[in-house]
Design a protein around this motif. Structure first.
Motif, PDB file in Angstrom:
ATOM      1  N   MET A 122       0.826  -1.182   0.000  1.00  0.00           N
ATOM      2  CA  MET A 122       0.000   0.000   0.000  1.00  0.00           C
ATOM      3  C   MET A 122       0.871   1.245   0.000  1.00  0.00           C
ATOM      4  O   MET A 122       1.282   1.748   1.024  1.00  0.00           O
ATOM      5  CB  MET A 122      -0.883   0.005   1.243  1.00  0.00           C
ATOM      6  CG  MET A 122      -2.014  -0.990   1.155  1.00  0.00           C
ATOM      7  SD  MET A 122      -3.114  -1.050   2.575  1.00  0.00           S
ATOM      8  CE  MET A 122      -3.237   0.585   3.129  1.00  0.00           C
ATOM      9  N   SER A 123       1.181   1.718  -1.136  1.00  0.00           N
ATOM     10  CA  SER A 123       1.964   2.955  -1.207  1.00  0.00           C
ATOM     11  C   SER A 123       1.013   4.133  -1.361  1.00  0.00           C
ATOM     12  O   SER A 123       0.219   4.191  -2.296  1.00  0.00           O
ATOM     13  CB  SER A 123       2.948   2.912  -2.371  1.00  0.00           C
ATOM     14  OG  SER A 123       2.233   2.892  -3.571  1.00  0.00           O
ATOM     15  N   GLU A 124       1.087   5.008  -0.415  1.00  0.00           N
ATOM     16  CA  GLU A 124       0.233   6.190  -0.461  1.00  0.00           C
ATOM     17  C   GLU A 124       1.009   7.335  -1.083  1.00  0.00           C
ATOM     18  O   GLU A 124       2.153   7.576  -0.743  1.00  0.00           O
ATOM     19  CB  GLU A 124      -0.212   6.571   0.945  1.00  0.00           C
ATOM     20  CG  GLU A 124      -1.091   5.527   1.580  1.00  0.00           C
ATOM     21  CD  GLU A 124      -1.551   5.948   2.967  1.00  0.00           C
ATOM     22  OE1 GLU A 124      -1.601   7.159   3.228  1.00  0.00           O
ATOM     23  OE2 GLU A 124      -1.846   5.071   3.765  1.00  0.00           O
ATOM     24  N   ASN A 125       0.393   8.026  -2.005  1.00  0.00           N
ATOM     25  CA  ASN A 125       1.044   9.147  -2.671  1.00  0.00           C
ATOM     26  C   ASN A 125       0.595  10.469  -2.058  1.00  0.00           C
ATOM     27  O   ASN A 125       0.157  11.373  -2.752  1.00  0.00           O
ATOM     28  CB  ASN A 125       0.751   9.130  -4.173  1.00  0.00           C
ATOM     29  CG  ASN A 125       1.428   7.981  -4.865  1.00  0.00           C
ATOM     30  OD1 ASN A 125       2.479   7.552  -4.432  1.00  0.00           O
ATOM     31  ND2 ASN A 125       0.820   7.486  -5.911  1.00  0.00           N
ATOM     32  N   LYS A 126       0.690  10.550  -0.754  1.00  0.00           N
ATOM     33  CA  LYS A 126       0.313  11.799  -0.091  1.00  0.00           C
ATOM     34  C   LYS A 126       1.457  12.783  -0.214  1.00  0.00           C
ATOM     35  O   LYS A 126       2.613  12.446  -0.006  1.00  0.00           O
ATOM     36  CB  LYS A 126      -0.017  11.550   1.376  1.00  0.00           C
ATOM     37  CG  LYS A 126      -1.301  10.775   1.558  1.00  0.00           C
ATOM     38  CD  LYS A 126      -1.737  10.775   2.985  1.00  0.00           C
ATOM     39  CE  LYS A 126      -3.085  10.103   3.110  1.00  0.00           C
ATOM     40  NZ  LYS A 126      -3.582  10.135   4.470  1.00  0.00           N
ATOM     41  N   GLU A 127       1.086  13.983  -0.545  1.00  0.00           N
ATOM     42  CA  GLU A 127       2.068  15.036  -0.751  1.00  0.00           C
ATOM     43  C   GLU A 127       2.206  15.836   0.542  1.00  0.00           C
ATOM     44  O   GLU A 127       1.217  16.263   1.128  1.00  0.00           O
ATOM     45  CB  GLU A 127       1.576  15.936  -1.887  1.00  0.00           C
ATOM     46  CG  GLU A 127       2.607  16.831  -2.458  1.00  0.00           C
ATOM     47  CD  GLU A 127       2.076  17.541  -3.692  1.00  0.00           C
ATOM     48  OE1 GLU A 127       2.876  17.765  -4.602  1.00  0.00           O
ATOM     49  OE2 GLU A 127       0.886  17.871  -3.734  1.00  0.00           O
ATOM     50  N   THR A 128       3.444  16.043   0.957  1.00  0.00           N
ATOM     51  CA  THR A 128       3.665  16.836   2.160  1.00  0.00           C
ATOM     52  C   THR A 128       3.373  18.301   1.853  1.00  0.00           C
ATOM     53  O   THR A 128       3.440  18.724   0.689  1.00  0.00           O
ATOM     54  CB  THR A 128       5.109  16.688   2.666  1.00  0.00           C
ATOM     55  OG1 THR A 128       5.987  17.220   1.674  1.00  0.00           O
ATOM     56  CG2 THR A 128       5.456  15.240   2.945  1.00  0.00           C
ATOM     57  N   PRO A 129       3.065  19.092   2.862  1.00  0.00           N
ATOM     58  CA  PRO A 129       2.797  20.518   2.617  1.00  0.00           C
ATOM     59  C   PRO A 129       3.987  21.234   1.978  1.00  0.00           C
ATOM     60  O   PRO A 129       3.794  22.105   1.123  1.00  0.00           O
ATOM     61  CB  PRO A 129       2.502  21.073   4.017  1.00  0.00           C
ATOM     62  CG  PRO A 129       2.053  19.905   4.802  1.00  0.00           C
ATOM     63  CD  PRO A 129       2.774  18.720   4.238  1.00  0.00           C
ATOM     64  N   GLU A 130       5.200  20.864   2.356  1.00  0.00           N
ATOM     65  CA  GLU A 130       6.385  21.502   1.781  1.00  0.00           C
ATOM     66  C   GLU A 130       6.496  21.199   0.292  1.00  0.00           C
ATOM     67  O   GLU A 130       6.767  22.088  -0.519  1.00  0.00           O
ATOM     68  CB  GLU A 130       7.663  21.045   2.486  1.00  0.00           C
ATOM     69  CG  GLU A 130       7.780  21.499   3.925  1.00  0.00           C
ATOM     70  CD  GLU A 130       7.057  20.575   4.895  1.00  0.00           C
ATOM     71  OE1 GLU A 130       6.666  19.447   4.501  1.00  0.00           O
ATOM     72  OE2 GLU A 130       6.851  21.001   6.040  1.00  0.00           O
TER      73      GLU A 130
END
Length: 71
Positions: A1-9
């Motif tokens: 399960m690779s999540e492609n969540k983008e960090t705020p930076e």
């Protein structure tokens, strides 16, 4: 399960890069104004590679002209 969540930076940097591509001349003005309160990294980052090359050429030509007139 690779999540492609983008960090705020990363999101901020991606949006900044997109804005730089959309409006290069307005960003050059912002870059020079930002240089008053920012760092050289901010100036070069917002100018892009073409603007940075022009800035380097202007500095080199300035040194040549100064050395010619002030020997």
């Amino acid at each position: 399960m690779s999540e492609n969540k983008e960090t705020p930076e990363r999101r901020r940097e991606r949006l900044r890069q997109e804005e730089l591509k959309k409006n290069p001349t307005g960003n050059m003005n912002d870059a020079f104004n930002r240089a008053n309160s920012g760092s050289l990294v901010d100036l070069v980052g917002s100018l892009g590679w073409k603007g940075t090359g022009i800035l380097i050429l202007v500095i080199i030509i300035g040194f040549i002209v100064a050395s010619f007139f002030f020997k």
